[in-house]
Motif scaffolding. Structure first.
Motif, mmCIF file in Angstrom:
data_model
loop_
_atom_site.group_PDB
_atom_site.id
_atom_site.type_symbol
_atom_site.label_atom_id
_atom_site.label_comp_id
_atom_site.label_asym_id
_atom_site.label_seq_id
_atom_site.Cartn_x
_atom_site.Cartn_y
_atom_site.Cartn_z
ATOM 1 N N THR A 129 0.851 -1.175 0.000
ATOM 2 C CA THR A 129 0.000 0.000 0.000
ATOM 3 C C THR A 129 0.892 1.231 0.000
ATOM 4 N N ASP A 130 0.372 2.325 -0.461
ATOM 5 C CA ASP A 130 1.132 3.565 -0.467
ATOM 6 C C ASP A 130 0.195 4.730 -0.212
ATOM 7 N N GLY A 131 0.776 5.870 0.009
ATOM 8 C CA GLY A 131 -0.025 7.053 0.278
ATOM 9 C C GLY A 131 0.854 8.219 0.656
ATOM 10 N N ASP A 132 0.209 9.251 1.110
ATOM 11 C CA ASP A 132 0.938 10.408 1.622
ATOM 12 C C ASP A 132 0.195 10.946 2.826
ATOM 13 N N ASP A 133 0.952 11.228 3.862
ATOM 14 C CA ASP A 133 0.409 11.710 5.124
ATOM 15 C C ASP A 133 1.361 12.749 5.705
ATOM 16 N N PRO A 134 0.878 13.557 6.641
ATOM 17 C CA PRO A 134 1.741 14.583 7.228
ATOM 18 C C PRO A 134 2.775 14.008 8.194
ATOM 19 N N PHE A 135 3.846 14.760 8.381
ATOM 20 C CA PHE A 135 4.819 14.453 9.433
ATOM 21 C C PHE A 135 5.310 15.764 10.018
ATOM 22 N N PHE A 136 5.845 15.676 11.219
ATOM 23 C CA PHE A 136 6.387 16.859 11.880
ATOM 24 C C PHE A 136 7.524 16.446 12.783
ATOM 25 N N GLY A 137 8.365 17.423 13.156
ATOM 26 C CA GLY A 137 9.509 17.107 13.993
ATOM 27 C C GLY A 137 10.081 18.336 14.665
ATOM 28 N N VAL A 138 10.930 18.082 15.642
ATOM 29 C CA VAL A 138 11.687 19.122 16.343
ATOM 30 C C VAL A 138 13.114 18.629 16.483
ATOM 31 N N GLY A 139 14.063 19.567 16.548
ATOM 32 C CA GLY A 139 15.447 19.152 16.675
ATOM 33 C C GLY A 139 16.364 20.293 17.049
ATOM 34 N N THR A 140 17.629 19.943 17.131
ATOM 35 C CA THR A 140 18.669 20.921 17.406
ATOM 36 C C THR A 140 19.831 20.663 16.460
ATOM 37 N N ASP A 141 20.519 21.732 16.062
ATOM 38 C CA ASP A 141 21.719 21.587 15.245
ATOM 39 C C ASP A 141 22.890 22.258 15.952
ATOM 40 N N ILE A 142 24.035 21.600 15.861
ATOM 41 C CA ILE A 142 25.249 22.070 16.528
ATOM 42 C C ILE A 142 26.368 22.079 15.496
ATOM 43 N N ARG A 143 26.956 23.230 15.269
ATOM 44 C CA ARG A 143 28.043 23.337 14.285
ATOM 45 C C ARG A 143 29.308 22.700 14.850
ATOM 46 N N LEU A 144 29.880 21.767 14.101
ATOM 47 C CA LEU A 144 31.110 21.096 14.506
ATOM 48 C C LEU A 144 32.333 21.714 13.830
ATOM 49 N N ALA A 145 32.151 22.225 12.611
ATOM 50 C CA ALA A 145 33.221 22.853 11.835
ATOM 51 C C ALA A 145 32.567 23.881 10.918
ATOM 52 N N THR A 146 33.378 24.543 10.116
ATOM 53 C CA THR A 146 32.871 25.607 9.253
ATOM 54 C C THR A 146 31.665 25.167 8.432
ATOM 55 N N ASN A 147 31.737 24.011 7.802
ATOM 56 C CA ASN A 147 30.672 23.539 6.923
ATOM 57 C C ASN A 147 29.999 22.261 7.394
ATOM 58 N N LEU A 148 30.168 21.885 8.641
ATOM 59 C CA LEU A 148 29.639 20.626 9.137
ATOM 60 C C LEU A 148 28.862 20.838 10.431
ATOM 61 N N SER A 149 27.621 20.338 10.449
ATOM 62 C CA SER A 149 26.778 20.413 11.646
ATOM 63 C C SER A 149 26.283 19.032 12.014
ATOM 64 N N MET A 150 26.042 18.830 13.297
ATOM 65 C CA MET A 150 25.411 17.620 13.791
ATOM 66 C C MET A 150 23.980 17.970 14.163
ATOM 67 N N ILE A 151 23.037 17.056 13.861
ATOM 68 C CA ILE A 151 21.650 17.269 14.262
ATOM 69 C C ILE A 151 21.217 16.156 15.193
ATOM 70 N N ILE A 152 20.312 16.492 16.077
ATOM 71 C CA ILE A 152 19.599 15.526 16.906
ATOM 72 C C ILE A 152 18.132 15.885 16.728
ATOM 73 N N GLU A 153 17.303 14.897 16.331
ATOM 74 C CA GLU A 153 15.948 15.233 15.916
ATOM 75 C C GLU A 153 14.949 14.152 16.302
#
Length: 185
Positions: A129-153
């Protein structure tokens, strides 16, 4: 012991100087990124209550420090109970609202639509079966280097897996917790 403390202080100073140098580049208003994440999920509703793992790839961008858009592909492992097992995957599109708390740390919320495919196996047979439904989330991002971030979500995917004439197969919420990296361009 004194030598270990000295090495620890030197390491912290080196890391903080790298963060300070990265702040100039990171404070730009708009950017695009690619990312990957790995985490666990819990299926809720029906008989789906096993803890499992999943992975996700994402591509997104921010128009300014506060508003962004993200596309993702998510692959859940098998989950289910003794009578019914399922395997889900899909892709999503979400709008992200972000609140920068410092130059290298922020919190965000996102909401969007998830387009999914689910394969269901039971003693009664198999179905897709297939379909489409809503999703939602919350998280935090932490910069580790100039162009690199870690997320926890944390995300919740609302998936309507109802297959006609199959008892016990109905709406399933998939709650996820993930850790990932984003490479910024």
């Amino acid at each position: 012991m004194k030598q270990s403390i000295a090495y620890g202080i030197a390491g912290l100073m080196a890391m903080s100087s790298g963060v300070a140098m990265a702040q100039d580049r990171y404070s730009d208003d708009s950017h695009v990124y690619i990312g990957g994440a790995y985490g666990g999920f819990k299926a809720r509703g029906g008989d789906f209550d096993d803890d499992q793992d999943f992975y996700e790839f994402s591509f997104g961008g921010f128009f300014n420090p506060y508003l962004g858009l993200e596309a993702s592909a998510t692959f859940f492992g098998e989950y289910g109970g003794d009578l019914v097992e399922a395997d889900a995957e899909g892709y999503g599109v979400a709008l992200i609202g972000r609140l920068p708390l410092t130059d290298s740390w922020g919190i965000y919320a996102k909401a969007g639509q998830f387009f999914w495919d689910v394969d269901v196996d039971s003693d009664l047979g198999s179905a897709s079966t297939d379909g489409d439904d809503p999703f939602f989330g919350v998280g935090t991002d932490i910069r580790l280097a100039t162009n690199l971030s870690m997320i926890i979500e944390y995300d919740r995917y609302k998936i309507d897996t109802a297959v006609e004439d199959w008892p016990g197969v109905d709406d399933t919420d998939l709650d996820t917790v993930k850790v990932g990296l984003r490479l910024r361009f």
